[in-house]
Motif scaffolding. Structure first.
Motif, PDB file in Angstrom:
ATOM      1  N   LEU A 177      -1.732  12.407  -0.537  1.00  0.00           N
ATOM      2  CA  LEU A 177      -2.721  13.257  -1.303  1.00  0.00           C
ATOM      3  C   LEU A 177      -3.546  12.547  -2.240  1.00  0.00           C
ATOM      4  CD1 LEU A 177      -0.475  16.651  -1.633  1.00  0.00           C
ATOM      5  CD2 LEU A 177      -1.982  15.607   0.190  1.00  0.00           C
ATOM      6  N   ASP A 178      -2.893  11.527  -2.782  1.00  0.00           N
ATOM      7  CA  ASP A 178      -3.613  10.416  -3.689  1.00  0.00           C
ATOM      8  C   ASP A 178      -4.337   9.139  -3.152  1.00  0.00           C
ATOM      9  OD1 ASP A 178      -2.775  12.370  -5.735  1.00  0.00           O
ATOM     10  OD2 ASP A 178      -0.944  11.481  -6.075  1.00  0.00           O
ATOM     11  N   GLY A 179      -4.241   9.301  -1.881  1.00  0.00           N
ATOM     12  CA  GLY A 179      -4.993   8.366  -1.274  1.00  0.00           C
ATOM     13  C   GLY A 179      -4.402   6.871  -1.297  1.00  0.00           C
ATOM     14  N   ILE A 180      -2.820   7.141  -1.286  1.00  0.00           N
ATOM     15  CA  ILE A 180      -2.070   5.841  -1.207  1.00  0.00           C
ATOM     16  C   ILE A 180      -1.237   5.765  -0.005  1.00  0.00           C
ATOM     17  CG2 ILE A 180      -0.172   4.728  -2.618  1.00  0.00           C
ATOM     18  CD1 ILE A 180      -1.343   6.085  -5.124  1.00  0.00           C
ATOM     19  N   LEU A 181      -1.042   4.545   0.553  1.00  0.00           N
ATOM     20  CA  LEU A 181      -0.257   4.449   1.768  1.00  0.00           C
ATOM     21  C   LEU A 181       1.032   3.517   1.339  1.00  0.00           C
ATOM     22  CD1 LEU A 181      -2.747   3.457   4.646  1.00  0.00           C
ATOM     23  CD2 LEU A 181      -1.680   5.494   4.229  1.00  0.00           C
ATOM     24  N   PHE A 182       1.938   3.638   2.148  1.00  0.00           N
ATOM     25  CA  PHE A 182       3.447   2.922   1.640  1.00  0.00           C
ATOM     26  C   PHE A 182       3.107   1.566   1.716  1.00  0.00           C
ATOM     27  CE2 PHE A 182       5.452   0.922   5.313  1.00  0.00           C
ATOM     28  CZ  PHE A 182       4.936   1.502   6.286  1.00  0.00           C
ATOM     29  N   ILE A 183       2.216   0.840   2.582  1.00  0.00           N
ATOM     30  CA  ILE A 183       2.042  -0.497   2.639  1.00  0.00           C
ATOM     31  C   ILE A 183       1.659  -1.091   1.310  1.00  0.00           C
ATOM     32  CG2 ILE A 183       2.025  -0.982   5.015  1.00  0.00           C
ATOM     33  CD1 ILE A 183      -0.823  -0.402   5.070  1.00  0.00           C
TER      34      ILE A 183
ATOM     35  N   THR B  42      15.787   4.116  -9.052  1.00  0.00           N
ATOM     36  CA  THR B  42      14.836   3.834  -7.887  1.00  0.00           C
ATOM     37  C   THR B  42      15.938   3.513  -6.983  1.00  0.00           C
ATOM     38  OG1 THR B  42      14.433   1.670  -8.299  1.00  0.00           O
ATOM     39  CG2 THR B  42      12.894   3.356  -8.906  1.00  0.00           C
ATOM     40  N   VAL B  43      15.613   3.696  -5.393  1.00  0.00           N
ATOM     41  CA  VAL B  43      16.390   3.171  -4.304  1.00  0.00           C
ATOM     42  C   VAL B  43      15.326   2.499  -3.289  1.00  0.00           C
ATOM     43  CG1 VAL B  43      18.308   4.312  -4.233  1.00  0.00           C
ATOM     44  CG2 VAL B  43      16.449   5.641  -3.617  1.00  0.00           C
ATOM     45  N   LEU B  44      15.799   1.452  -2.595  1.00  0.00           N
ATOM     46  CA  LEU B  44      15.062   0.933  -1.484  1.00  0.00           C
ATOM     47  C   LEU B  44      15.355   1.575  -0.196  1.00  0.00           C
ATOM     48  CD1 LEU B  44      15.198  -2.957  -1.847  1.00  0.00           C
ATOM     49  CD2 LEU B  44      12.945  -1.414  -2.046  1.00  0.00           C
ATOM     50  N   GLY B  45      14.140   1.808   0.690  1.00  0.00           N
ATOM     51  CA  GLY B  45      14.617   2.261   1.736  1.00  0.00           C
ATOM     52  C   GLY B  45      13.428   2.275   2.553  1.00  0.00           C
ATOM     53  N   GLU B  46      13.662   2.230   4.065  1.00  0.00           N
ATOM     54  CA  GLU B  46      12.784   1.875   4.981  1.00  0.00           C
ATOM     55  C   GLU B  46      11.763   3.024   5.180  1.00  0.00           C
ATOM     56  OE1 GLU B  46      13.875  -0.337   8.403  1.00  0.00           O
ATOM     57  OE2 GLU B  46      12.736   0.969   9.598  1.00  0.00           O
TER      58      GLU B  46
ATOM     59  N   VAL C  26       0.144   4.469  10.170  1.00  0.00           N
ATOM     60  CA  VAL C  26       0.181   2.953  10.307  1.00  0.00           C
ATOM     61  C   VAL C  26       1.315   2.560  11.295  1.00  0.00           C
ATOM     62  CG1 VAL C  26       0.680   0.945   8.765  1.00  0.00           C
ATOM     63  CG2 VAL C  26      -0.141   3.183   7.646  1.00  0.00           C
ATOM     64  N   PRO C  27       0.688   2.753  12.387  1.00  0.00           N
ATOM     65  CA  PRO C  27       1.635   2.576  13.636  1.00  0.00           C
ATOM     66  C   PRO C  27       2.326   1.187  13.597  1.00  0.00           C
ATOM     67  CG  PRO C  27      -0.649   2.506  14.306  1.00  0.00           C
ATOM     68  CD  PRO C  27      -0.628   2.802  12.936  1.00  0.00           C
ATOM     69  N   ASP C  28       3.494   0.965  14.211  1.00  0.00           N
ATOM     70  CA  ASP C  28       4.402  -0.257  14.209  1.00  0.00           C
ATOM     71  C   ASP C  28       4.481  -1.067  12.958  1.00  0.00           C
ATOM     72  OD1 ASP C  28       3.995   0.654  17.064  1.00  0.00           O
ATOM     73  OD2 ASP C  28       2.187  -0.803  16.980  1.00  0.00           O
ATOM     74  N   GLU C  29       4.391  -0.462  11.744  1.00  0.00           N
ATOM     75  CA  GLU C  29       4.706  -1.134  10.664  1.00  0.00           C
ATOM     76  C   GLU C  29       5.785  -0.483   9.908  1.00  0.00           C
ATOM     77  OE1 GLU C  29       2.251  -3.192   7.861  1.00  0.00           O
ATOM     78  OE2 GLU C  29       0.676  -3.122   9.098  1.00  0.00           O
ATOM     79  N   ARG C  30       6.856  -0.818   9.556  1.00  0.00           N
ATOM     80  CA  ARG C  30       7.955  -0.391   8.951  1.00  0.00           C
ATOM     81  C   ARG C  30       7.972  -1.255   7.517  1.00  0.00           C
ATOM     82  NH1 ARG C  30      11.555   3.265  11.877  1.00  0.00           N
ATOM     83  NH2 ARG C  30       9.982   4.268  13.147  1.00  0.00           N
ATOM     84  N   GLY C  31       8.559  -0.784   6.538  1.00  0.00           N
ATOM     85  CA  GLY C  31       8.909  -1.485   5.202  1.00  0.00           C
ATOM     86  C   GLY C  31       9.670  -0.797   4.194  1.00  0.00           C
ATOM     87  N   GLN C  32      10.416  -1.841   3.330  1.00  0.00           N
ATOM     88  CA  GLN C  32      11.469  -1.155   2.276  1.00  0.00           C
ATOM     89  C   GLN C  32      10.840  -0.915   1.158  1.00  0.00           C
ATOM     90  OE1 GLN C  32      14.923  -1.264   2.392  1.00  0.00           O
ATOM     91  NE2 GLN C  32      14.683  -1.530   4.629  1.00  0.00           N
ATOM     92  N   VAL C  33      10.443   0.396   0.789  1.00  0.00           N
ATOM     93  CA  VAL C  33       9.879   0.745  -0.167  1.00  0.00           C
ATOM     94  C   VAL C  33      10.713   1.451  -1.536  1.00  0.00           C
ATOM     95  CG1 VAL C  33       7.959   2.561  -1.221  1.00  0.00           C
ATOM     96  CG2 VAL C  33       7.708   1.609   1.057  1.00  0.00           C
ATOM     97  N   ALA C  34      10.704   1.008  -2.817  1.00  0.00           N
ATOM     98  CA  ALA C  34      11.473   1.542  -3.856  1.00  0.00           C
ATOM     99  C   ALA C  34      10.870   2.940  -4.411  1.00  0.00           C
ATOM    100  CB  ALA C  34      11.492   0.547  -5.196  1.00  0.00           C
ATOM    101  N   ARG C  35      11.892   3.727  -4.058  1.00  0.00           N
ATOM    102  CA  ARG C  35      11.060   5.016  -4.761  1.00  0.00           C
ATOM    103  C   ARG C  35      12.296   5.781  -5.551  1.00  0.00           C
ATOM    104  NH1 ARG C  35       6.008   6.330  -2.480  1.00  0.00           N
ATOM    105  NH2 ARG C  35       6.279   5.964  -0.372  1.00  0.00           N
ATOM    106  N   ALA C  36      11.590   6.756  -6.693  1.00  0.00           N
ATOM    107  CA  ALA C  36      12.477   7.330  -7.448  1.00  0.00           C
ATOM    108  C   ALA C  36      13.691   8.069  -6.592  1.00  0.00           C
ATOM    109  CB  ALA C  36      11.979   8.470  -8.264  1.00  0.00           C
ATOM    110  N   GLU C  37      15.024   7.976  -7.108  1.00  0.00           N
ATOM    111  CA  GLU C  37      16.118   8.521  -6.355  1.00  0.00           C
ATOM    112  C   GLU C  37      16.182  10.026  -6.108  1.00  0.00           C
ATOM    113  OE1 GLU C  37      19.948   7.294  -7.694  1.00  0.00           O
ATOM    114  OE2 GLU C  37      20.736   7.604  -5.658  1.00  0.00           O
TER     115      GLU C  37
END
Ligand code: K1U
Ligand code: ZN
Length: 159
Positions: free
Chosen positions: A150-156, A96-100, A106-117
């Motif tokens: 599509l699965d009802g999930i937000l990055f936050i 996985t890699v962390l990335g912004e 979700v205006p005005d919010e940014r965050g580091q999310v781990a995702r499969a590379e």
């Protein structure tokens, strides 16, 4: 003429639902082509690199992925825009890699999310052709973010 649609915002029910598959009878249809064109116009107007149909109040499994270099990912590939109908992530790398991430919903919010590379994804084109392809890096991140919609999930929810 471009069609700019309203974008659903965090807190609205549509963003929490699992979207319905696009039926075979809807492929190649005028309404699906018009939906995708309007999604593309809306994404471009908002300066996004992706968009999912539920974000424009259509609970169907359609996404657009449009990687391009940006401030956070200067080395991201400039891709031709890809429209994916009924996308399925078949495989995810263990790495996985962390990335912004940001989100038009979700205006005005940014965050580091781990995702499969790296991911392997299967989808249908607007004409109903089945495609399987492998993405790595930023395009893989966008696909995972959009399939989450599509699965009802937000990055936050992944921070
Ligand atoms: O689905 C969306 O809400 C669009 C979203 C896609 C996305 C951005 C970043 C990582 C994964 C998915 C956006 O386009 S947000 C705006 C944007 O261009 C951006 C934001 C943060 C980093 C890089 C680009
Ligand atoms: Zn989003």
């Amino acid at each position: 003429m471009s069609t700019i649609l309203a974008v659903a915002q965090h807190g609205e029910t549509i963003l929490t639902l699992a979207a319905a598959e696009v039926a075979k009878s809807e492929l190649n249809s005028e309404w699906l082509n018009q939906l995708v064109e309007a999604m593309h116009d809306t994404m471009t107007e908002r300066n996004g690199v992706g968009i999912a149909a539920p974000q424009v109040y259509v609970s169907k499994r359609v996404i657009i992925v449009a990687s391009r270099p940006n401030l956070r990912y200067p080395d991201a590939p400039e891709m031709d825009t890809v429209v994916m109908v009924n996308p399925e992530i078949l495989e995810k790398s263990e790495a996985t890699v962390l990335g912004e991430e940001g989100c038009l919903s979700v205006p005005d919010e940014r965050g580091q999310v781990a995702r499969a590379e790296t991911i392997k994804v299967r989808y249908l084109t607007l004409q109903g052709e089945q495609v399987e392809t492998i993405y790595t890096g930023f395009p893989a991140r966008i696909v995972q973010h959009e399939v989450d919609h599509l699965d009802g999930i937000l990055f936050i929810q992944r921070i």
